[in-house]
Design an enzyme around this catalytic site. Structure first.
Site, PDB file in Angstrom:
ATOM      1  N   LYS A   1     -12.369   1.912 -13.287  1.00  0.00           N
ATOM      2  CA  LYS A   1     -12.717   0.440 -12.818  1.00  0.00           C
ATOM      3  C   LYS A   1     -13.063  -0.358 -13.821  1.00  0.00           C
ATOM      4  CE  LYS A   1     -12.358  -0.677  -9.120  1.00  0.00           C
ATOM      5  NZ  LYS A   1     -11.226  -1.353  -8.561  1.00  0.00           N
TER       6      LYS A   1
ATOM      7  N   ILE B   1     -26.907  15.595   2.198  1.00  0.00           N
ATOM      8  CA  ILE B   1     -27.648  14.395   1.349  1.00  0.00           C
ATOM      9  C   ILE B   1     -27.721  15.077   0.117  1.00  0.00           C
ATOM     10  CG2 ILE B   1     -29.400  12.895   0.851  1.00  0.00           C
ATOM     11  CD1 ILE B   1     -30.016  12.526   3.558  1.00  0.00           C
ATOM     12  N   TYR B   2     -27.025  14.351  -0.869  1.00  0.00           N
ATOM     13  CA  TYR B   2     -27.280  14.730  -2.514  1.00  0.00           C
ATOM     14  C   TYR B   2     -28.409  14.777  -2.997  1.00  0.00           C
ATOM     15  CZ  TYR B   2     -22.272  14.896  -3.035  1.00  0.00           C
ATOM     16  OH  TYR B   2     -20.903  15.035  -3.260  1.00  0.00           O
TER      17      TYR B   2
ATOM     18  N   THR C   1      -3.804   5.017 -11.177  1.00  0.00           N
ATOM     19  CA  THR C   1      -3.671   3.998  -9.900  1.00  0.00           C
ATOM     20  C   THR C   1      -4.954   2.720 -10.499  1.00  0.00           C
ATOM     21  OG1 THR C   1      -3.333   5.031  -8.027  1.00  0.00           O
ATOM     22  CG2 THR C   1      -4.517   3.145  -7.698  1.00  0.00           C
TER      23      THR C   1
ATOM     24  N   ASP D   1     -20.034  -2.654  -8.477  1.00  0.00           N
ATOM     25  CA  ASP D   1     -21.402  -2.603  -9.351  1.00  0.00           C
ATOM     26  C   ASP D   1     -21.243  -1.156 -10.439  1.00  0.00           C
ATOM     27  OD1 ASP D   1     -21.687  -0.877  -7.440  1.00  0.00           O
ATOM     28  OD2 ASP D   1     -23.489  -2.013  -6.427  1.00  0.00           O
TER      29      ASP D   1
ATOM     30  N   SER E   1     -10.791   5.426  -4.693  1.00  0.00           N
ATOM     31  CA  SER E   1     -12.089   5.013  -4.691  1.00  0.00           C
ATOM     32  C   SER E   1     -13.285   5.946  -4.239  1.00  0.00           C
ATOM     33  CB  SER E   1     -12.257   3.895  -3.351  1.00  0.00           C
ATOM     34  OG  SER E   1     -12.024   4.768  -2.320  1.00  0.00           O
TER      35      SER E   1
ATOM     36  N   ASP F   1       0.957  -1.182   0.071  1.00  0.00           N
ATOM     37  CA  ASP F   1       0.012   0.242   0.078  1.00  0.00           C
ATOM     38  C   ASP F   1       0.860   1.152   0.214  1.00  0.00           C
ATOM     39  OD1 ASP F   1      -3.263   0.356   1.197  1.00  0.00           O
ATOM     40  OD2 ASP F   1      -1.911   2.068   0.880  1.00  0.00           O
TER      41      ASP F   1
ATOM     42  N   ALA G   1     -15.720   4.729 -14.600  1.00  0.00           N
ATOM     43  CA  ALA G   1     -14.957   4.458 -15.873  1.00  0.00           C
ATOM     44  C   ALA G   1     -13.672   3.645 -15.637  1.00  0.00           C
ATOM     45  CB  ALA G   1     -14.820   5.810 -16.688  1.00  0.00           C
TER      46      ALA G   1
ATOM     47  N   ARG H   1     -24.730  15.576  -6.906  1.00  0.00           N
ATOM     48  CA  ARG H   1     -23.356  15.164  -7.349  1.00  0.00           C
ATOM     49  C   ARG H   1     -23.720  15.037  -8.748  1.00  0.00           C
ATOM     50  NH1 ARG H   1     -21.798   9.242  -5.796  1.00  0.00           N
ATOM     51  NH2 ARG H   1     -20.289   9.978  -4.271  1.00  0.00           N
TER      52      ARG H   1
ATOM     53  N   ASN I   1     -30.928   6.413  -0.033  1.00  0.00           N
ATOM     54  CA  ASN I   1     -29.914   7.005   0.692  1.00  0.00           C
ATOM     55  C   ASN I   1     -30.689   7.843   2.119  1.00  0.00           C
ATOM     56  OD1 ASN I   1     -27.887   6.311  -0.794  1.00  0.00           O
ATOM     57  ND2 ASN I   1     -27.673   8.184  -1.777  1.00  0.00           N
TER      58      ASN I   1
END
Ligand SMILES: NC(=O)c1ccc[n+]([C@@H]2O[C@H](COP(=O)([O-])OP(=O)(O)OC[C@H]3O[C@@H](n4cnc5c(N)ncnc54)[C@H](O)[C@@H]3O)[C@@H](O)[C@H]2O)c1
Length: 314
Positions: A156, A208-209, A100, A126, A85, A33, A154, A275, A251
């Protein structure tokens, strides 16, 4: 057996390292790491006290340093948890996500080929499938098209495709798990569940978005660890597996439940500007891993959440 785990100081990597050492008494874990802001240093400090664990502070993109580790350690299995992440950060700047998540994966794949590693397992998400409309009754299967929305997802998806290309082209033994949102201990405070707990305990407004109706599937990190074990130990090469719990929550419902358990007022909730490109809903079909490998989630969501909140409070 010797496992090399990248991203071992992160949320899932640290949980998985402990899981593997606890459940595979004969095995050795080599942790790698580079300790970005997301690394959990107390978790790593505890890992360092464990027998059969050895740590290298190294960036997976640094070819020479990684080559030396592979040469010295000759791992049997490599599991790639290392990643940038956080979706919000990928919207602010995506370069390090490509470095990365894409180039780091590519560098590891080359090393696995070079050193004859028996299995490379990629920890995916997912989010590579993109999203579903809120009202949709559908769920993604492993053969659903990859339609990522954010620079994070994208990167990932690109990594998943590279992994599968090394399987097809070079015959490298690979597998991929695409998991839903994880919760549990050691998660960075920028992520939804620890963030809500921290803000609420400090009496701060909980952002909260949008309208809060976006739906996520929540899986306990220990169930995810068991799924990775099942895949690495039993899946054929080239296997791709969805890993979800089927617990789908908007959420806002999740945040209200956390506030309730903390004894805090819902008035703390503050709806903020959505977002960019925010995925509406994730849902996974997980029949494949259940049928082929006999994996099932074991942790009841209410129990897991209660335990997680207690851990962060402590
Ligand atoms: N957390 C989730 O809900 C979730 C869900 C599905 C999939 N995933 C995937 O699981 C994996 C682990 O996620 P997480 O939540 O534990 O992430 P995290 O951000 O908590 O941890 C990532 C770790 O990787 C390390 N790292 C980052 N760049 C590196 C580099 N170049 N070289 C070496 N180490 C590096 C960081 O220091 C950190 O310790 C990621 O691949 C992520 O895409 C996460």
């Amino acid at each position: 057996m010797k496992l090399l785990l990248t991203g071992c100081a992160g949320f899932i990597g640290a949980n998985f390292t402990n899981y593997w050492l606890d459940n595979h008494a004969e095995d050795t874990v080599i942790g790698v790491d580079c300790l970005t802001y997301a690394a959990n240093l107390p978790a790593l400090a505890r890992l360092k006290t464990r027998e059969r664990f050895k740590f290298y502070k190294t960036n997976v993109c640094h070819r020479q340093a990684m080559d030396k580790i592979f040469q010295e350690e000759t791992p049997d299995v490599v599991i790639n948890f290392a990643a940038e992440s956080h979706v919000d950060r990928s919207i602010e700047g995506s370069r390090v996500f490509v470095e990365t998540n894409v180039l780091g994966t590519q560098a590891l794949l080359d090393l696995c080929l070079q050193y004859g590693v028996r299995r490379f397992h990629q920890i995916s998400t997912d989010e590579v499938y993109g999203d579903l409309p809120i009202e949709s009754e559908e769920a993604f299967t492993e053969s659903s098209p990859l339609k990522p929305s954010s620079p994070y997802s994208a990167s990932k998806a690109a990594a998943d495709l590279l992994v599968l290309s090394y399987y097809r082209t070079h015959g490298l033994s690979v597998s991929i798990s695409r998991s839903a949102n994880n919760y549990g201990k050691y998660q960075h405070a920028e992520k939804l569940i620890p963030k809500v707990i921290e803000y609420a305990l400090k009496g701060k407004r909980v952002p909260i978005y949008g309208d809060g109706l976006n739906v996520r599937d929540w899986i306990h990190v220990d169930d995810h660890c068991r799924a990775i074990d099942a895949i690495v130990s039993g899946a054929p090469s080239g296997g791709v597996y969805n890993v979800g719990s089927g617990v789908l929550l908007p959420n806002i419902v999740l945040v209200k439940e956390i506030l309730k358990q903390l004894g805090e007022d819902e008035e703390l909730i503050e709806f903020v500007l959505d977002r960019k490109g925010h995925d509406k809903k994730y849902a996974l079909h997980c029949d494949k891993i259940v049928a082929e490998l006999g994996w099932q989630p074991q942790i009841d969501f209410a129990d897991g959440l209660r335990e997680t909140i207690a851990w962060y409070k402590k």
